[in-house]
Design a protein around this motif. Structure first.
Motif, PDB file in Angstrom:
ATOM      1  N   ALA A  48     -51.645  34.594 -16.178  1.00  0.00           N
ATOM      2  CA  ALA A  48     -50.454  34.444 -15.609  1.00  0.00           C
ATOM      3  C   ALA A  48     -50.564  33.156 -14.538  1.00  0.00           C
ATOM      4  CB  ALA A  48     -50.217  35.749 -14.377  1.00  0.00           C
ATOM      5  N   GLU A  98     -55.639  34.342 -13.326  1.00  0.00           N
ATOM      6  CA  GLU A  98     -54.187  34.234 -13.080  1.00  0.00           C
ATOM      7  C   GLU A  98     -54.432  33.089 -12.134  1.00  0.00           C
ATOM      8  OE1 GLU A  98     -52.053  37.921 -11.997  1.00  0.00           O
ATOM      9  OE2 GLU A  98     -52.216  37.216  -9.884  1.00  0.00           O
ATOM     10  N   LYS A 235     -44.112  35.965 -11.406  1.00  0.00           N
ATOM     11  CA  LYS A 235     -45.352  35.510 -12.207  1.00  0.00           C
ATOM     12  C   LYS A 235     -44.845  34.962 -13.415  1.00  0.00           C
ATOM     13  CE  LYS A 235     -48.744  38.198 -10.011  1.00  0.00           C
ATOM     14  NZ  LYS A 235     -49.883  39.250 -10.070  1.00  0.00           N
TER      15      LYS A 235
END
Ligand code: 3SL
Length: 239
Positions: A48, A98, A235
């Motif tokens: 992400a 992420e 996101k």
């Protein structure tokens, strides 16, 4: 007969207020280099990306232990882990991670568009896959070009024009705004040789002066990937 859906082009984030609210899908485009780097990141297996508009927000995430990329005026902002080169996101250690990203124009455009029902990321790198997916949605679409500090730029407009052209060719879409028609004509003029056409464009010059020629070539190569990053709860994830 069912009415055709619209695909239109907004040249800069500064003009977004005049288009806002009318479209089901907003495609945020920043060919040099934010949305190309984002596509490269997902192609490389990133989990992400949290796009943030300001360096202050990026610093807050850094304090919480996130890996953070930050770029301003084409350069890595001091103190951050990486900038905005697609090559920075091809590293093994970023797979499954992420990360947070703040860039001069691209993440600002993502933040401005974030109230739209669906926001996806477009670049020349994912052009055909994105056009194919958009065509299947049968929704009104706005291509939001990130431009440069709220000014028009050629590379985002060409990419938006390519999307308009592909969708209009399906017979199910139309473009009525002059910006969209202009984008389509620019795309048609540029398409034989995008690198040559953009030779004197302002951001290509800016990046060339920073010795970022390899990034330019990468970002201006169509269809390197089929990934479509989509914004979900703040996101970006892979669709
Ligand atoms: O404007 C942006 O978001 C960046 O893509 C600019 S740069 O290519 O990193 O200089």
């Amino acid at each position: 007969m069912e009415e055709r859906k619209r695909i239109e082009v907004c040249f800069t984030p500064g003009e977004y207020e005049y288009f806002k609210g009318e479209y089901d899908i907003v495609v945020v485009i920043d060919v040099l280099r934010a949305t190309s780097a984002i596509c490269a990141a997902f192609d490389n297996g990133i989990k992400a990306i949290i796009p943030v508009a300001t360096i202050e927000e990026a610093r807050e995430y850094q304090k919480k232990g996130y890996l953070v990329g930050a770029e301003r005026k084409g350069q890595i902002v001091e103190g951050f882990d990486f900038g905005n080169s697609p090559y920075s996101y091809m590293k093994e250690e970023l797979r499954g991670q992420e990360v947070v990203l703040s860039t001069t124009n691209g993440t600002k455009a993502l933040s401005i568009a974030s109230d739209a029902p669906t926001v996806v990321v477009g670049a020349l790198n994912n052009l055909d896959a994105l056009a194919e997916w958009l065509a299947k949605q049968n929704k009104n679409i706005l291509c939001l070009c990130s431009g440069w500090q709220d000014k028009f730029n050629l590379e985002d407009t060409i990419c938006a024009g390519a999307l308009c052209d592909q969708l209009i060719q399906t017979g199910n879409y139309t473009s009525t705004e002059d910006s969209s028609i202009a984008a389509k004509y620019l795309y048609i003029s540029a398409w034989d040789n995008p690198l040559g056409f953009l030779k004197s464009s302002s951001h290509r010059r800016r990046l060339k002066n920073l010795n970022l020629n390899e990034d330019i070539k990468y970002c201006l190569t169509p269809n390197k990937t089929t990934v479509i990053p989509i914004l979900k709860n703040g996101k970006l994830v892979k669709l």
